[in-house]
Design a protein around this motif. Structure first.
Motif, mmCIF file in Angstrom:
data_model
loop_
_atom_site.group_PDB
_atom_site.id
_atom_site.type_symbol
_atom_site.label_atom_id
_atom_site.label_comp_id
_atom_site.label_asym_id
_atom_site.label_seq_id
_atom_site.Cartn_x
_atom_site.Cartn_y
_atom_site.Cartn_z
ATOM 1 N N ASN A 34 -18.078 -48.048 -12.340
ATOM 2 C CA ASN A 34 -18.917 -48.786 -11.390
ATOM 3 C C ASN A 34 -18.283 -50.129 -11.054
ATOM 4 O O ASN A 34 -17.730 -50.790 -11.919
ATOM 5 C CB ASN A 34 -20.316 -49.008 -11.965
ATOM 6 C CG ASN A 34 -21.097 -47.710 -12.057
ATOM 7 O OD1 ASN A 34 -20.756 -46.736 -11.409
ATOM 8 N ND2 ASN A 34 -22.133 -47.705 -12.876
ATOM 9 N N GLY A 35 -18.372 -50.492 -9.783
ATOM 10 C CA GLY A 35 -17.840 -51.774 -9.345
ATOM 11 C C GLY A 35 -16.403 -51.699 -8.866
ATOM 12 O O GLY A 35 -15.907 -52.631 -8.264
ATOM 13 N N ARG A 40 -10.677 -45.426 -3.127
ATOM 14 C CA ARG A 40 -9.266 -45.821 -3.047
ATOM 15 C C ARG A 40 -8.494 -45.361 -4.290
ATOM 16 O O ARG A 40 -7.397 -44.809 -4.196
ATOM 17 C CB ARG A 40 -9.169 -47.336 -2.873
ATOM 18 C CG ARG A 40 -7.784 -47.907 -2.938
ATOM 19 C CD ARG A 40 -6.931 -47.366 -1.803
ATOM 20 N NE ARG A 40 -5.559 -47.796 -1.944
ATOM 21 C CZ ARG A 40 -4.847 -48.264 -0.964
ATOM 22 N NH1 ARG A 40 -5.354 -48.370 0.240
ATOM 23 N NH2 ARG A 40 -3.609 -48.617 -1.164
ATOM 24 N N ILE A 41 -9.055 -45.586 -5.474
ATOM 25 C CA ILE A 41 -8.391 -45.204 -6.723
ATOM 26 C C ILE A 41 -8.243 -43.686 -6.797
ATOM 27 O O ILE A 41 -7.178 -43.170 -7.144
ATOM 28 C CB ILE A 41 -9.165 -45.755 -7.942
ATOM 29 C CG1 ILE A 41 -9.086 -47.279 -7.952
ATOM 30 C CG2 ILE A 41 -8.618 -45.170 -9.242
ATOM 31 C CD1 ILE A 41 -10.014 -47.954 -8.947
#
Length: 132
Positions: A34-35, A40-41
């Motif tokens: 989370n966060g 993208r990753i």
């Protein structure tokens, strides 16, 4: 009749591999939490894994199943994010895999080898409804 995706290549006489992202095993980062920018990753991890799979089987090109609806979605997302004219061109039907982002040895870095491989998208002009 519905076919499991891995059975389609077999029926066509094509090789098939299922690859899994080895989260936390270099060059792959730990699984996003989370966060973090999960999309993208995860995209960088997928592309790193796909390029590795291309090396393993000696492939110079990989075909993606992006279709016309994906193209529209890409255009709208880029427009909403304030992209320039180049980004508004959407996905290209044929492009080099590319160098990637980051640094050598890190997830998302493809280097010179990535410039010698190709991504093709033969279905960009086919609407999703055409797959039903």
């Amino acid at each position: 009749m519905s076919l499991k995706a891995s059975k389609i290549p077999r029926r066509l006489g094509l090789p098939h591999r299922t690859l899994q992202i080895p989260w936390g095993s270099p060059p792959f980062t730990a699984k996003p939490s989370n966060g973090q920018s999960f999309e993208r990753i995860a995209r960088d991890a997928r592309y790193t894994l796909l390029l590795s799979g291309m090396y393993q089987c000696g492939a110079d090109a990989i075909a993606f199943g992006h279709h016309a609806d994906d193209q529209l979605e890409t255009f709208l997302m880029r427009l909403a994010n304030g992209t320039g004219l180049l980004g508004l061109g959407g996905m290209k039907p044929v492009r080099r895999f590319g160098m990637g982002d980051g640094s050598p040895g890190q997830m998302g870095w493809y280097g010179v080898d990535g410039m010698q491989r190709w991504i093709i998208r033969p279905l960009l002009s086919v609407p999703k409804v055409g797959f039903s």
